[in-house]
Design a protein around this motif. Structure first.
Motif, PDB file in Angstrom:
ATOM      1  N   PHE A 199      -0.031  60.837  54.049  1.00 37.09           N
ATOM      2  CA  PHE A 199       1.331  60.739  54.547  1.00 37.09           C
ATOM      3  C   PHE A 199       1.471  61.647  55.771  1.00 37.09           C
ATOM      4  CE2 PHE A 199       5.917  60.224  53.978  1.00 37.09           C
ATOM      5  CZ  PHE A 199       5.980  59.001  53.323  1.00 37.09           C
ATOM      6  N   ARG A 242      10.918  61.243  54.697  1.00 40.32           N
ATOM      7  CA  ARG A 242      10.873  60.223  53.654  1.00 40.32           C
ATOM      8  C   ARG A 242      10.886  58.836  54.300  1.00 40.32           C
ATOM      9  NH1 ARG A 242      15.852  62.134  50.479  1.00 40.32           N
ATOM     10  NH2 ARG A 242      15.570  60.175  49.324  1.00 40.32           N
ATOM     11  N   ARG A 243      10.442  57.856  53.580  1.00 39.46           N
ATOM     12  CA  ARG A 243      10.193  56.518  54.113  1.00 39.46           C
ATOM     13  C   ARG A 243      11.403  55.935  54.844  1.00 39.46           C
ATOM     14  NH1 ARG A 243       5.664  53.435  52.212  1.00 39.46           N
ATOM     15  NH2 ARG A 243       4.335  54.810  50.948  1.00 39.46           N
ATOM     16  N   GLU A 292       9.021  55.239  44.418  1.00 39.49           N
ATOM     17  CA  GLU A 292       8.233  55.318  45.639  1.00 39.49           C
ATOM     18  C   GLU A 292       8.337  56.706  46.261  1.00 39.49           C
ATOM     19  OE1 GLU A 292       7.207  52.117  48.933  1.00 39.49           O
ATOM     20  OE2 GLU A 292       9.312  52.738  49.068  1.00 39.49           O
ATOM     21  N   ASP A 293       9.530  57.303  46.221  1.00 39.88           N
ATOM     22  CA  ASP A 293       9.705  58.656  46.728  1.00 39.88           C
ATOM     23  C   ASP A 293       8.881  59.657  45.923  1.00 39.88           C
ATOM     24  OD1 ASP A 293      11.291  59.088  49.057  1.00 39.88           O
ATOM     25  OD2 ASP A 293      13.058  58.380  47.992  1.00 39.88           O
ATOM     26  N   THR A 321       1.604  62.315  46.763  1.00 45.93           N
ATOM     27  CA  THR A 321       0.581  62.224  47.817  1.00 45.93           C
ATOM     28  C   THR A 321       0.597  63.473  48.693  1.00 45.93           C
ATOM     29  OG1 THR A 321       0.685  59.809  47.858  1.00 45.93           O
ATOM     30  CG2 THR A 321      -0.178  60.892  49.823  1.00 45.93           C
ATOM     31  N   ASP A 345       5.261  59.283  46.876  1.00 47.42           N
ATOM     32  CA  ASP A 345       4.993  59.904  48.183  1.00 47.42           C
ATOM     33  C   ASP A 345       4.901  61.416  48.061  1.00 47.42           C
ATOM     34  OD1 ASP A 345       4.973  57.408  49.369  1.00 47.42           O
ATOM     35  OD2 ASP A 345       7.066  57.525  50.039  1.00 47.42           O
TER      36      ASP A 345
END
Length: 262
Positions: A4, A46-47, A63-64, A70, A67
């Motif tokens: 990321f 964040r995405r 998903e957060d 990761t 991430d």
């Protein structure tokens, strides 16, 4: 697993900062600089923001969390700071990720129905109608329940927000409103009784500003009652943006918390 994009500064024990909703890491540069003389600070968007990958639709809080896992793997960090909506993600993640120390400032956690929810439907409707100023005004009034501006007529609040949208941070918040609404819905969906967070094993600092909404101290006290190794901190003369402003009133307690012997 793909790495990321992470922005790193400083030296010392690593800390990951998880930003709030409606903004990017750009507003956290002061707190990163203030902590960088004692710690290695890792910031990431964040995405769906700036240099982050696109977000999967429909939005899923999982998903957060993935991430964050990761980023913790990439950096080797076990220390996390979470702000507002980022505090919610960080606290949810602490139920399953190897986080050892977690500092939350104004965590937007829907504990025992304490976080306000009634503003989202009207704000969404205003945005769908193309009135970003009105949508932002309803959002601000719904969250900033302590603010004198929230008691002004909605037309006056909307006019103020339309002026705010001309600033760089206002444009950013306006552009990110759809994501703010999705993330707010997730906060409400994943709320529950305090017992939901009783399994958090990290050492937790639950901080909020004395100049902010009155629901944050209540949320923190409720969480502190069930998280075994936790304590609360009411930061004087501070509002929701105190973490971004990096005043010594918040920097010093954070430094002490993360520097404490294990």
């Amino acid at each position: 697993m793909t790495d990321f994009p992470v922005h790193t500064s400083g030296s010392g024990p690593p800390i990951v900062i998880l930003h709030g909703g409606g903004v990017t890491i750009s507003v956290y540069r002061w707190i990163a600089a203030a902590l960088a003389d004692r710690f290695t600070i890792h910031l990431y968007n964040r995405r769906g923001r700036a240099d982050a990958p696109p977000r999967t639709e429909p939005y899923d809080m999982r998903e957060d969390i993935a991430d964050l896992a990761t980023v913790l793997r990439q950096t080797g960090a076990v220390n996390v700071i979470g702000h507002s909506g980022g505090g919610f993600i960080a606290l949810e993640a602490a139920r399953e990720l190897p986080i050892e120390r977690l500092a939350l400032y104004d965590p937007a956690v829907h504990v025992d129905g304490l976080f306000p929810t009634g503003w989202v439907a009207g704000a969404r409707a205003a945005l769908r109608a193309g009135d970003t100023g009105r949508a932002l005004a309803l959002t601000s009034a719904g969250i900033n329940t302590h603010s004198p501006a929230s008691r002004l007529p909605l037309a006056a609040q909307t006019a103020i927000c339309r002026l705010f949208l001309r600033t760089s941070i206002g444009r950013m918040m306006g552009e990110l409103l759809p994501m703010t609404f999705d993330e707010s819905d997730s906060i409400f969906e994943h709320g529950g009784p305090t017992s939901k967070w009783s399994g958090v094993t990290a050492k937790v600092l639950l901080a909020c500003g004395a100049g902010g909404p009155d629901y944050y101290p209540k949320i923190n006290e409720a969480l502190a009652a069930v998280i075994p190794d936790s304590r609360t901190l009411l930061v004087p003369r501070s509002a929701h943006d105190a973490l971004n402003r990096a005043h010594p009133r918040i920097v010093e307690p954070l430094t002490e918390f993360f520097a404490e012997p294990a």
